[in-house]
Design an enzyme around this catalytic site. Structure first.
Site, PDB file in Angstrom:
ATOM      1  N   ASN A 105      83.549  52.304  47.249  1.00  0.00           N
ATOM      2  CA  ASN A 105      82.265  52.720  46.435  1.00  0.00           C
ATOM      3  C   ASN A 105      80.506  52.219  46.780  1.00  0.00           C
ATOM      4  OD1 ASN A 105      80.651  53.325  44.531  1.00  0.00           O
ATOM      5  ND2 ASN A 105      80.884  51.298  42.846  1.00  0.00           N
ATOM      6  N   LYS A 163      77.817  53.806  45.809  1.00  0.00           N
ATOM      7  CA  LYS A 163      76.681  53.304  44.764  1.00  0.00           C
ATOM      8  C   LYS A 163      76.004  54.256  45.452  1.00  0.00           C
ATOM      9  CE  LYS A 163      78.403  49.185  44.113  1.00  0.00           C
ATOM     10  NZ  LYS A 163      78.495  47.053  43.465  1.00  0.00           N
ATOM     11  N   HIS A 165      82.671  52.534  35.761  1.00  0.00           N
ATOM     12  CA  HIS A 165      82.127  51.485  37.232  1.00  0.00           C
ATOM     13  C   HIS A 165      81.103  50.281  35.909  1.00  0.00           C
ATOM     14  CE1 HIS A 165      80.550  49.003  39.965  1.00  0.00           C
ATOM     15  NE2 HIS A 165      81.516  49.870  40.228  1.00  0.00           N
ATOM     16  N   GLU A 207      78.264  48.668  36.910  1.00  0.00           N
ATOM     17  CA  GLU A 207      76.826  49.186  36.366  1.00  0.00           C
ATOM     18  C   GLU A 207      76.792  50.478  35.177  1.00  0.00           C
ATOM     19  OE1 GLU A 207      76.943  49.815  40.612  1.00  0.00           O
ATOM     20  OE2 GLU A 207      77.278  47.434  40.936  1.00  0.00           O
ATOM     21  N   GLU A 266      88.408  45.008  37.659  1.00  0.00           N
ATOM     22  CA  GLU A 266      87.176  44.410  38.759  1.00  0.00           C
ATOM     23  C   GLU A 266      86.338  43.274  37.718  1.00  0.00           C
ATOM     24  OE1 GLU A 266      85.421  47.205  41.925  1.00  0.00           O
ATOM     25  OE2 GLU A 266      84.227  47.924  40.296  1.00  0.00           O
ATOM     26  N   GLY A 290      80.013  42.410  43.705  1.00  0.00           N
ATOM     27  CA  GLY A 290      78.528  41.692  43.942  1.00  0.00           C
ATOM     28  C   GLY A 290      77.670  40.107  44.262  1.00  0.00           C
ATOM     29  N   SER A 298      83.839  41.756  45.297  1.00  0.00           N
ATOM     30  CA  SER A 298      83.808  41.047  46.790  1.00  0.00           C
ATOM     31  C   SER A 298      84.596  41.156  47.448  1.00  0.00           C
ATOM     32  CB  SER A 298      82.746  39.701  45.935  1.00  0.00           C
ATOM     33  OG  SER A 298      82.160  39.905  45.763  1.00  0.00           O
TER      34      SER A 298
HETATM   35  C1  PEP Z   1      82.218  47.647  43.049  1.00  0.00           C
HETATM   36  O1  PEP Z   1      81.182  48.431  43.432  1.00  0.00           O
HETATM   37  O2  PEP Z   1      83.255  48.579  43.026  1.00  0.00           O
HETATM   38  C2  PEP Z   1      82.721  46.540  43.846  1.00  0.00           C
HETATM   39  C3  PEP Z   1      83.594  45.901  43.675  1.00  0.00           C
HETATM   40  O3  PEP Z   1      81.395  45.819  44.811  1.00  0.00           O
HETATM   41  P1  PEP Z   1      81.392  44.702  45.513  1.00  0.00           P
HETATM   42  O4  PEP Z   1      82.365  44.874  46.914  1.00  0.00           O
HETATM   43  O5  PEP Z   1      79.872  44.912  46.266  1.00  0.00           O
HETATM   44  O6  PEP Z   1      81.682  43.741  44.955  1.00  0.00           O
END
Ligand code: PEP
Length: 258
Positions: free
Chosen positions: A15, A17, A101, A103, A173, A179, A218
């Protein structure tokens, strides 16, 4: 068949973003393809911003890399300024779409009610939806993780025909892990993901066996091995760790051999 003993092909989805211009996306795919083209037993997907979808579909044609969008509207067309529909994505050659997601839920007001329409609309159009679910840090500390997951999975999949549940990919998630560099422990990830699968099994055991449930939060090339070998984890949704072709390819490689 993966070494985890199930028949689900793991999916490693990056992803991006709101990162990468079209030319940066093209440079990425040129560097990624030689690194993943011989991998067996893993699906690899990149989810760029809308503007780079066409370029990546063209560059990845004939390769094992699939291209996903990061969002879509539930309606096929209409007076929805700034939105993009499933048929528009399909025409470009997009394979699937991330939906819900955190976000988008937190910053753009994405609701479970909207997702109830978006998930079946994606399936209907021929896209593979990756539905994201997960708890906040406060919910986790309050012991509310299962309540939150139950609510999101039940609500967001409510209008998906039972016989198609297995076509939906679910990404667990935990929001506190996104992040933040704080990856969930393998035990916690396995427990939550097994719970998500059990929620699907409440509607159909057979479909739950087909449903791929990913971990996200992460994931990096250095920590993915201990997660991808867990029995219920069918891959990863990767944010920051997917922006560099070498590190993303290393995660795909770990999934292929897990
Ligand atoms: C995500 O945006 O779905 C995500 C898991 O981000 P990150 O791997 O940076 O934590």
């Amino acid at each position: 068949m993966s070494a985890t003993g199930n028949r689900r092909t793991p999916l490693i989805a990056g992803n991006w973003k709101m990162y990468k211009t079209v030319s940066q996306a093209e440079a990425f795919i040129a560097a990624l393809l030689p690194r993943v083209s011989s991998l067996q037993g893993v699906d690899v997907a990149v989810c760029p911003p809308y503007l780079a979808l066409q370029a990546l579909v063209d560059s990845a044609r004939g390769s094992p890399v699939q291209v996903y969008a990061q969002n879509m509207h539930h309606a096929p067309e209409g007076a929805f300024t700034g939105e993009v529909s499933a048929p528009m994505l399909v025409e470009v050659g997009v394979h699937g779409v991330i939906l819900g997601h955190s976000e988008r839920r937190q910053m753009f007001g994405e609701t479970d009610r909207a997702l109830q329409l978006k998930v079946p609309a994606a399936l209907e159009a021929g896209l593979v939806p990756i539905l994201c679910v997960g708890e906040t840090e406060e919910e986790r500390e309050a012991g509310d993780t299962e309540r939150k997951l139950r609510h999101q999975v039940q609500e967001d999949l409510a209008r998906v025909e039972t016989g198609r549940l297995g076509e939906v990919v679910i990404a667990y998630e935990p929001i506190w892990a996104i992040g933040s560099g704080r990856v969930a422990t393998p035990e916690r990830a396995q427990e939550a993901i097994a719970f998500v699968r059990a929620l699907v099994a409440d509607r159909s055991r057979e479909q739950a066996e087909r449903t791929r449930v990913l971990y996200g939060g992460s994931v990096k090339s250095e920590n993915c091995g201990e997660l991808l070998c867990l029995p219920d984890i069918d891959g990863a949704l990767v944010g920051g760790g997917s922006l560099d072709p070498e590190s993303f390819a290393a995660i795909a490689d770990a999934a292929a051999s897990s």
